[in-house]
Design an enzyme around this catalytic site. Sequence first.
Site, PDB file in Angstrom:
ATOM      1  N   LYS A 275       0.870  -1.162  -0.041  1.00 44.27           N
ATOM      2  CA  LYS A 275       0.058   0.262  -0.271  1.00 44.27           C
ATOM      3  C   LYS A 275       1.206   1.412   0.428  1.00 44.27           C
ATOM      4  O   LYS A 275       2.168   1.158   0.460  1.00 44.27           O
ATOM      5  CB  LYS A 275      -1.226  -0.025   0.983  1.00 44.27           C
TER       6      LYS A 275
ATOM      7  N   ARG B 149      -3.282 -10.032   5.567  1.00 40.86           N
ATOM      8  CA  ARG B 149      -3.579  -9.948   4.207  1.00 40.86           C
ATOM      9  C   ARG B 149      -2.930  -9.860   2.863  1.00 40.86           C
ATOM     10  O   ARG B 149      -1.826  -8.769   3.262  1.00 40.86           O
ATOM     11  CB  ARG B 149      -5.053  -9.727   4.117  1.00 40.86           C
TER      12      ARG B 149
END
Length: 280
Positions: free
Chosen positions: A222, A256
């Site tokens: 991210k 995740r």
Amino acid sequence: MQAQLHCGHHRLALVRPLIMGIINATPDSFSGDGLAQDVERAISQARGFVEDGADILDIGGESTRPGATPVGAEEEVRRVVPVIEALRELDVPLSIDTFKPQVMRAALAAGATLINDINALRTPGALEVAAASDAGVCLMHMQGTPQTMQDKPTYADVVEEVKAFLDARVDLCRAAGIERDRVVIDPGFGFGKTAEHNLQLLQGLERLAESGYPVLVGLSRKSVLGTLTGRKVTERVAASVAAAIAAVAHGASIVRVHDVAATRDALAVWCMAAKLNIQG
Ligand code: HH2
């Protein structure tokens, strides 16, 4: 903390950190890993993930990156159902990454046993679909929508506000009849948060874990990792692995990730150092 996570007929022991491998059946995911409608590639990626140590596979048919173009439910179903049907022979829980009740229903019928909802079952009809099933439920915090969430995220105290939101969503799920051992919570890294908010949440993760519900963390590749390292999205594997370890050290039960093998190796070493039994 609860001892196991109940997802349909699966029971996942929460004695060691679990790895959720990301399968994006999309043409436009932010990290460039989208497989569009190539079911063969999705199966081969999924098999590889399971061999590499994934405990759960998370299948998504709509990118939720900031500014993503929304996808209709029918198109999303067309993207994810063939992948879920092809993967149900694998002995791991299949998670459906969607906020649309219609997609949840189709995915559960195809064999998914975990609903991963970035909207925490707030879409009308979603709570009812989850409650009528035996699936696990991941409730994620998001401020705004994927189209607007990075415009100007604002919090007085991001950790306390995310915690209050998740507590309220858990209470609604419990009142709707969803059993305690089916629930996972997620602060939603990157979903209506600045880099500073993401770091405060990572540092304050224990506060969320205090609830006793397993905490899932999705920091893989991210933009906050790009901010910290100056790296492009394709060059964030090391940063993502470090973020997964940091998350687990701060109390996360599930990470995740896009890079399952690297995460699994790092967690194996970290668990030994932290004296956790990685055999689970
Ligand atoms: N992040 C993404 C998607 N789904 N679900 C949960 N529970 N937590 C997350 O942090 C999370 C999530 C975004 O990552 P990705 O699926 O790789 O990208 P895209 O939405 O562009 O497909």
